[in-house]
Design an enzyme around this catalytic site. Structure first.
Site, PDB file in Angstrom:
ATOM      1  N   GLU A  38      28.366 -86.722   1.165  1.00 35.16           N
ATOM      2  CA  GLU A  38      27.300 -85.778   0.807  1.00 35.16           C
ATOM      3  C   GLU A  38      26.223 -86.506   0.020  1.00 35.16           C
ATOM      4  O   GLU A  38      26.467 -86.979  -1.085  1.00 35.16           O
ATOM      5  CB  GLU A  38      27.886 -84.626  -0.020  1.00 35.16           C
ATOM      6  CG  GLU A  38      26.842 -83.655  -0.539  1.00 35.16           C
ATOM      7  CD  GLU A  38      27.418 -82.632  -1.515  1.00 35.16           C
ATOM      8  OE1 GLU A  38      28.603 -82.240  -1.367  1.00 35.16           O
ATOM      9  OE2 GLU A  38      26.690 -82.228  -2.439  1.00 35.16           O
ATOM     10  N   ARG A  42      18.590 -84.860  -4.558  1.00 39.56           N
ATOM     11  CA  ARG A  42      18.027 -84.914  -5.907  1.00 39.56           C
ATOM     12  C   ARG A  42      17.099 -86.080  -6.093  1.00 39.56           C
ATOM     13  O   ARG A  42      16.494 -86.230  -7.153  1.00 39.56           O
ATOM     14  CB  ARG A  42      19.150 -85.035  -6.939  1.00 39.56           C
ATOM     15  CG  ARG A  42      19.933 -83.776  -7.061  1.00 39.56           C
ATOM     16  CD  ARG A  42      21.007 -83.939  -8.105  1.00 39.56           C
ATOM     17  NE  ARG A  42      22.143 -83.161  -7.710  1.00 39.56           N
ATOM     18  CZ  ARG A  42      23.340 -83.244  -8.256  1.00 39.56           C
ATOM     19  NH1 ARG A  42      23.551 -84.100  -9.226  1.00 39.56           N
ATOM     20  NH2 ARG A  42      24.311 -82.495  -7.829  1.00 39.56           N
ATOM     21  N   THR A  66      22.971 -80.375  -2.562  1.00 38.76           N
ATOM     22  CA  THR A  66      21.908 -79.799  -3.391  1.00 38.76           C
ATOM     23  C   THR A  66      20.819 -79.175  -2.513  1.00 38.76           C
ATOM     24  O   THR A  66      19.630 -79.276  -2.789  1.00 38.76           O
ATOM     25  CB  THR A  66      21.308 -80.841  -4.368  1.00 38.76           C
ATOM     26  OG1 THR A  66      22.370 -81.656  -4.906  1.00 38.76           O
ATOM     27  CG2 THR A  66      20.633 -80.158  -5.546  1.00 38.76           C
ATOM     28  N   LYS A 126      31.845 -74.130  -1.355  1.00 43.65           N
ATOM     29  CA  LYS A 126      31.945 -75.059  -2.484  1.00 43.65           C
ATOM     30  C   LYS A 126      32.136 -74.222  -3.740  1.00 43.65           C
ATOM     31  O   LYS A 126      31.451 -73.214  -3.928  1.00 43.65           O
ATOM     32  CB  LYS A 126      30.650 -75.861  -2.551  1.00 43.65           C
ATOM     33  CG  LYS A 126      30.393 -76.586  -3.864  1.00 43.65           C
ATOM     34  CD  LYS A 126      29.311 -77.613  -3.667  1.00 43.65           C
ATOM     35  CE  LYS A 126      28.676 -78.022  -4.981  1.00 43.65           C
ATOM     36  NZ  LYS A 126      28.123 -79.384  -4.919  1.00 43.65           N
TER      37      LYS A 126
HETATM   38  C1  3PG Z   1      27.629 -81.863  -7.318  1.00 46.04           C
HETATM   39  O1  3PG Z   1      26.452 -82.047  -7.067  1.00 46.04           O
HETATM   40  O2  3PG Z   1      28.410 -81.353  -6.518  1.00 46.04           O
HETATM   41  C2  3PG Z   1      28.114 -82.236  -8.662  1.00 46.04           C
HETATM   42  O3  3PG Z   1      27.064 -82.439  -9.535  1.00 46.04           O
HETATM   43  C3  3PG Z   1      28.991 -83.428  -8.683  1.00 46.04           C
HETATM   44  O4  3PG Z   1      29.584 -83.380  -9.914  1.00 46.04           O
HETATM   45  P1  3PG Z   1      30.223 -84.660 -10.651  1.00 46.04           P
HETATM   46  O5  3PG Z   1      29.077 -85.582 -10.921  1.00 46.04           O
HETATM   47  O6  3PG Z   1      30.793 -84.102 -11.916  1.00 46.04           O
HETATM   48  O7  3PG Z   1      31.253 -85.225  -9.741  1.00 46.04           O
END
Ligand code: 3PG
Length: 205
Positions: A38, A42, A66, A126
């Site tokens: 994924e 961002r 995102t 999710k």
């Molecule tokens: C996401 O975008 O799914 C999370 O921000 C990932 O979270 P993590 O950085 O705590 O693994």
């Protein structure tokens, strides 16, 4: 594709600043046994990174994370995303995800949000932000009244905590950024990323 949740025990969530890193990064994750990747939207490089991985790493199943708006859906699919992940869900976004033509994992964090998605026929989603929203006990509690929903919890999960999530009957896989530390990416330490992926791929479900 079978369910997104069944490709591997972990979906690496990657934040790519330099598109040149996308292909070697994806190759390292695939070599470690984690083909579903994924790429979060961002960074400005994200769509370019997705396109490069889709074109040059055919063993990878690269998706966009995102995803927040219908425009994100369109841009992600146009770049070659094989799946889409959103942190939360709005009716407008869900319409766009359904029309996008690729599998998607919409975000949900409460029973009402899960039920709203189930009402629209979505049974895999999710769970975000997993740790902050209540973590293991919360997810376990959701499984009582909503046993047919399967989740990919993401947010705060690490190698040490992933097995407890994976042991829950309503968890198909987990997501996280721990496989691609920023310093490893910055220095091009792909062997380290492959090692982190290998450890994660060995987790049992
Ligand atoms: C996401 O975008 O799914 C999370 O921000 C990932 O979270 P993590 O950085 O705590 O693994």
């Amino acid at each position: 594709m079978s369910s997104l949740l069944d490709i591997a025990p972990v979906i690496p969530v990657v934040v790519i600043d330099d598109p040149e890193t996308a292909v070697p990064l994806a190759r390292a994750l695939v070599a470690g046994g984690l083909p579903a990747i994924e790429v979060t939207l961002r960074t400005a490089a994200a769509l370019d990174a997705i396109a490069r991985i889709a074109a040059e790493v055919p063993e990878a199943v690269v998706g966009a994370g995102t995803v927040r708006t219908p425009a994100d859906v369109a841009a992600s699919v146009a770049a070659g995303s094989a799946f889409l992940v959103s942190p939360g869900t709005t009716p407008g976004l869900l319409d766009a995800l359904e029309a996008g033509g690729v599998p998607f994992l919409p975000g949900a964090a409460t029973a009402s949000e899960v039920m709203a998605l189930a009402e629209r026929g979505v049974t895999e989603m999710k769970f975000f932000p997993a740790e902050a929203a209540g973590g293991l006990p919360y997810l376990k509690a959701l499984g009582g009244p909503l046993p047919r929903i399967r989740f990919c919890p993401t947010g705060g999960i690490r190698l040490a905590t992933a097995p407890d999530y994976l042991a829950l009957p309503n968890v198909g896989c987990v997501g996280g950024t721990w496989l691609t530390p920023a310093d490893a990416l910055a220095t091009g330490d792909y062997p380290r990323i492959e090692k982190l992926a290998t450890e994660a791929a060995a987790l049992r479900r």
